[in-house]
Design a protein around this motif. Structure first.
Motif, PDB file in Angstrom:
ATOM      1  N   VAL A  56       0.510  -1.231  -0.039  1.00 27.35           N
ATOM      2  CA  VAL A  56      -0.063  -0.415   0.144  1.00 27.35           C
ATOM      3  C   VAL A  56       1.032   1.536  -0.083  1.00 27.35           C
ATOM      4  N   PRO A  57       0.679   1.889  -0.921  1.00 27.76           N
ATOM      5  CA  PRO A  57       1.612   3.607  -1.196  1.00 27.76           C
ATOM      6  C   PRO A  57       0.989   4.569   0.288  1.00 27.76           C
ATOM      7  N   SER A  58       1.841   4.267   0.975  1.00 29.78           N
ATOM      8  CA  SER A  58       1.544   4.774   2.783  1.00 29.78           C
ATOM      9  C   SER A  58       2.587   6.313   2.279  1.00 29.78           C
ATOM     10  N   TRP A  59       3.408   6.321   1.205  1.00 32.40           N
ATOM     11  CA  TRP A  59       4.397   7.733   1.307  1.00 32.40           C
ATOM     12  C   TRP A  59       3.262   8.977   0.621  1.00 32.40           C
ATOM     13  N   LEU A  60       1.664   7.637  -0.038  1.00 37.66           N
ATOM     14  CA  LEU A  60       1.177   9.527  -0.393  1.00 37.66           C
ATOM     15  C   LEU A  60       0.631  10.337   0.584  1.00 37.66           C
ATOM     16  N   SER A  76      -3.757  -5.029  -6.296  1.00 38.34           N
ATOM     17  CA  SER A  76      -3.764  -6.262  -6.157  1.00 38.34           C
ATOM     18  C   SER A  76      -2.162  -5.324  -4.924  1.00 38.34           C
ATOM     19  N   PHE A  77      -2.938  -4.335  -3.957  1.00 34.13           N
ATOM     20  CA  PHE A  77      -1.987  -4.504  -3.346  1.00 34.13           C
ATOM     21  C   PHE A  77      -1.471  -5.721  -2.140  1.00 34.13           C
ATOM     22  N   THR A  78      -0.345  -6.124  -1.693  1.00 32.85           N
ATOM     23  CA  THR A  78      -0.350  -6.872  -0.851  1.00 32.85           C
ATOM     24  C   THR A  78       0.564  -6.350   0.955  1.00 32.85           C
ATOM     25  N   GLY A  79       0.399  -7.080   1.411  1.00 32.97           N
ATOM     26  CA  GLY A  79       1.514  -7.156   2.285  1.00 32.97           C
ATOM     27  C   GLY A  79       0.401  -6.501   3.405  1.00 32.97           C
ATOM     28  N   PRO A  80       0.774  -6.103   5.137  1.00 30.51           N
ATOM     29  CA  PRO A  80       0.714  -6.140   5.779  1.00 30.51           C
ATOM     30  C   PRO A  80       0.572  -3.932   5.388  1.00 30.51           C
ATOM     31  N   LEU A  81      -0.560  -3.869   5.911  1.00 28.56           N
ATOM     32  CA  LEU A  81      -1.192  -2.206   5.769  1.00 28.56           C
ATOM     33  C   LEU A  81      -0.507  -1.488   7.181  1.00 28.56           C
ATOM     34  N   THR A  82       0.629  -0.355   6.611  1.00 33.64           N
ATOM     35  CA  THR A  82       1.774  -0.049   7.917  1.00 33.64           C
ATOM     36  C   THR A  82       1.561   1.552   7.125  1.00 33.64           C
ATOM     37  N   LEU A  83       1.023   1.971   8.478  1.00 34.12           N
ATOM     38  CA  LEU A  83       0.424   3.795   8.702  1.00 34.12           C
ATOM     39  C   LEU A  83       2.349   4.133   9.459  1.00 34.12           C
ATOM     40  N   LEU A  84       1.947   5.187   9.129  1.00 36.46           N
ATOM     41  CA  LEU A  84       2.756   6.923   9.193  1.00 36.46           C
ATOM     42  C   LEU A  84       2.931   6.556  10.955  1.00 36.46           C
ATOM     43  N   SER A  85       3.768   7.701  11.906  1.00 33.38           N
ATOM     44  CA  SER A  85       2.862   7.561  12.876  1.00 33.38           C
ATOM     45  C   SER A  85       2.625   8.767  12.865  1.00 33.38           C
ATOM     46  N   THR A  86       2.626   9.709  11.730  1.00 37.37           N
ATOM     47  CA  THR A  86       2.458  11.319  12.258  1.00 37.37           C
ATOM     48  C   THR A  86       0.951  11.525  11.765  1.00 37.37           C
TER      49      THR A  86
END
Length: 644
Positions: A56-60, A76-86
């Motif tokens: 998932v493009p969290s950099w957006l 078709s995004f895969t992997g865990p959902l990683t979010l920024l702490s900000t």
């Protein structure tokens, strides 16, 4: 998606971008356009329904601190959902529906998006429990976590939220008691808990401490493990519009308190063990769809539904209803789907059905209807009907904003919400093409058919049925119909399945039926048809079982050749030769045995004088007492008929 576009470092800064539905014909996995890395002023991003892969493009979110809406569904995004702490306090809507995201829901999702209003994470592979922090999100109004692998219980604090409008947790592994979840709803209106492991009874709960009516308008508890009697306190939920308790283990009768639910539009209690009769007072004026199939409900069809003039679907299949079709059914002017299959109904088919010009699907099969088929059924137009499918009740968006960007954003978001909102979809089951199929959505709008099979109908097939130009399926099999197949059936240009088997039909198969180019399944088996089978178009492709059981029917499909006139079947030369040989062998064998037996008697009489005396004594007595030998006459007659 050209390589030059990927490597472009743009000099512009976008606020709004929509690259929805840009899939290539090859359906290859694509990477996000690299120019997005250089955008830092985005407010609205829609990259839905492509085949973007990777994480998932969290950099957006990191690069665009003013981002409000992020739509990534259908990728078709895969992997865990990683979010920024900000924290990003501007994000109000996130939609990642229909991806392949795994792992647990991040616990910092609430702190990262403190002002989140809409969260759609359905149809992924999330595991674990529902984060309790979601209950503290003050602005959260729509939460959809369905079609994942979530476990545990539903946090009661979550349903108590006054801001939450829609909660969908369908098709997970949730369990526990659903009653507190329902009765604790404060501002919640749409609750979908179907396809989980909720169990227990809903009646063994003290509801006196709760205030009615609740805010709920939609409740879906279908496909769970609930049992016991239906709770009477549901009758106090006067705002309820849609209720689905199907495919559970409920038993007993339908509570009379349900008659208080005057706002009902959708009512589904199918696939349970309910018994008794439907309360005659059950007549919600706005009721549109009723599904009570596959229970043990019985008795005559009394006055229930007689004032529900908005009724579109009435599905009472697989019960024990008796009597006939009530006359008041003619007042249901909006009725489009009538399913009464597999009951104990009898009498004549009511002519009131002919006045229901919205009817497009009729299933009266597996009952005891008798008498002729009403010819007025040919007057039905079987129209396409959008009312057969349920539509969401969301209000149309208001475009009062002067900002063109807001106007465009509002329109796309509304279309997105309409697509995600239609959770309780109407579908019906209808037998055609020798199988039972479920029809829903756009297909249901176009489907039309009549099934009168497995009854005791008599008389001829009305010629007027040929006027059903829009019909897709017609089944009149397993009755006592006589007469010929109407040539007017050649006008059924849309028909795909026609079953007239197991009747007493006679005459020939009309050659005009070869004009039915859409016909995929056809059967006239086990009748008294004669003549040749049409050898044109699709009729040469129908299998032998479509025609078997007609003694005087001939054609290549039955491996029986026809005469030149095509009206009677003849015996082939090989069959005639085999029959002649069988007769010749019998006669020769019989005569040889007779001669051998006669010679044996003569030899014995010639050698043994004692037996010779006995024989002549026996013959003398027969001559004096019996002028005719019955046995001899019969034997001679049989040989004459068989050999001569």
């Amino acid at each position: 998606m050209e390589p030059s576009f990927h490597t472009l470092v743009p000099k512009f800064q976008l606020k709004f971008i929509s690259l929805s539905k840009c899939r290539t014909s090859q359906q290859l996995s694509l990477e996000l356009p690299t120019f997005l890395y250089y955008q830092n002023d985005l407010r609205f991003v829609d990259l839905s329904q492509n085949n973007f892969s990777g994480t998932v493009p969290s950099w957006l979110l990191e690069n665009n601190t003013k981002l409000e809406d992020l739509i990534l569904k259908g990728n078709s995004f895969t992997g865990p959902l990683t979010l920024l702490s900000t924290p990003n306090s501007n994000v109000s809507s996130i939609d990642m529906f229909d991806n392949k995201i795994q792992g647990q829901l991040p616990t910092n999702i609430c702190s990262t998006f403190p002002h989140l209003e809409q969260l759609f994470l359905s149809k992924n592979a999330f595991q674990g429990n529902i984060p309790p922090c979601l209950s503290a999100m003050k602005n959260l109004s729509m939460l959809d976590l369905s079609n994942n692998q979530l476990a545990g219980k539903v946090p009661q604090e979550l349903v108590r939220k006054s801001s939450l409008f829609l909660l969908r947790l369908s098709n997970n592994n949730l369990k526990g008691n659903v009653v507190p979840v329902i009765l604790n709803a404060n501002g919640l209106q749409k609750l979908y808990l179907d396809g989980n492991h909720f169990s227990g009874e809903m009646t063994n709960f003290d509801v006196s401490t709760f205030q009615f009516p609740t805010s709920l308008t939609d409740i879906d508890l279908s496909n769970n493990r609930l049992h016991g009697k239906l709770p009477r306190w549901i009758g106090n939920m006067s705002l309820l519009e849609r209720l689905d308790l199907s495919n559970n283990g409920f038993e007993g009768s339908i509570p009379v308190e349900f008659c208080n639910l005057n706002n009902f539009k959708f009512f589904d209690l199918s696939e349970n063990n309910l018994s008794g009769s439907i309360p005659s007072c059950f007549n919600p004026p706005n009721l549109e769809h009723v599904h009570l199939h596959n229970n043990r409900l019985g008795g005559p069809l009394s006055l229930a539904f007689n004032k529900s003039t908005s009724l579109v679907t009435l599905d009472l299949r697989g019960n024990n209803f008796t009597g006939g079709i009530p006359k008041w059914i003619g007042a249901l002017s909006s009725l489009s789907v009538l399913l009464l299959k597999a009951n104990h109904l009898r009498g004549r088919i009511s002519v009131q059905l002919c006045t229901l010009y919205s009817l497009s699907i009729i299933d009266l099969s597996q009952n005891r209807f008798s008498g002729p088929i009403p010819s007025c059924l040919g007057n039905l137009t079987l129209p396409m009907n959008k009312d057969k499918t349920m539509t969401p009740d969301l209000m149309s968006p208001t475009f009062s904003e002067l900002d063109e960007l807001k106007l465009l954003k509002t329109g796309i978001l509304f279309e997105h919400m309409m697509h995600s909102y239609s959770y309780m979809k109407e579908s019906v089951e209808f037998t055609t093409k020798s199988g039972s199929y479920s029809y829903g959505g756009d297909i249901l709008e176009y489907m039309s058919g009549i099934d009168l099979s497995c009854n005791e109908l008599t008389g001829q097939i009305p010629l007027e049925l040929g006027n059903l130009h829009e019909i897709h399926s017609l089944n009149l099999s397993h009755n006592k119909l006589v007469g010929v197949i109407p040539s007017s059936f050649s006008k059924l240009k849309q028909i795909e399945s026609l079953d007239l088997s197991y009747n007493n039909l006679s005459g020939e198969i009309p050659n005009q039926l070869v004009e039915l180019n859409s016909l995929g399944v056809f059967s006239v088996a086990h009748n008294n048809l004669s003549g040749s089978i049409p050898e044109q178009n699709q009729f040469v492709t129908f299998i032998e079982s479509s025609y078997e059981g007609n003694p005087f029917l001939c054609g290549p499909m039955l491996h029986i050749s026809c005469s030149k006139t095509g009206s009677t079947s003849t015996i082939s030369d090989d069959e005639r030769e085999d029959s002649f040989l069988d007769t010749y062998v019998f006669c020769v064998s019989f005569l040889a045995s007779y001669v051998v037996m006669l010679l044996t008697i003569v030899v014995i009489l010639y050698i043994n004088p004692h037996w010779r005396g006995v024989w002549f004594s026996f013959v003398g007595k027969c001559i004096s007492s019996c002028r005719y030998s019955t046995v001899g006459n019969l034997l001679g007659y049989y040989i004459f008929r068989r050999c001569v």
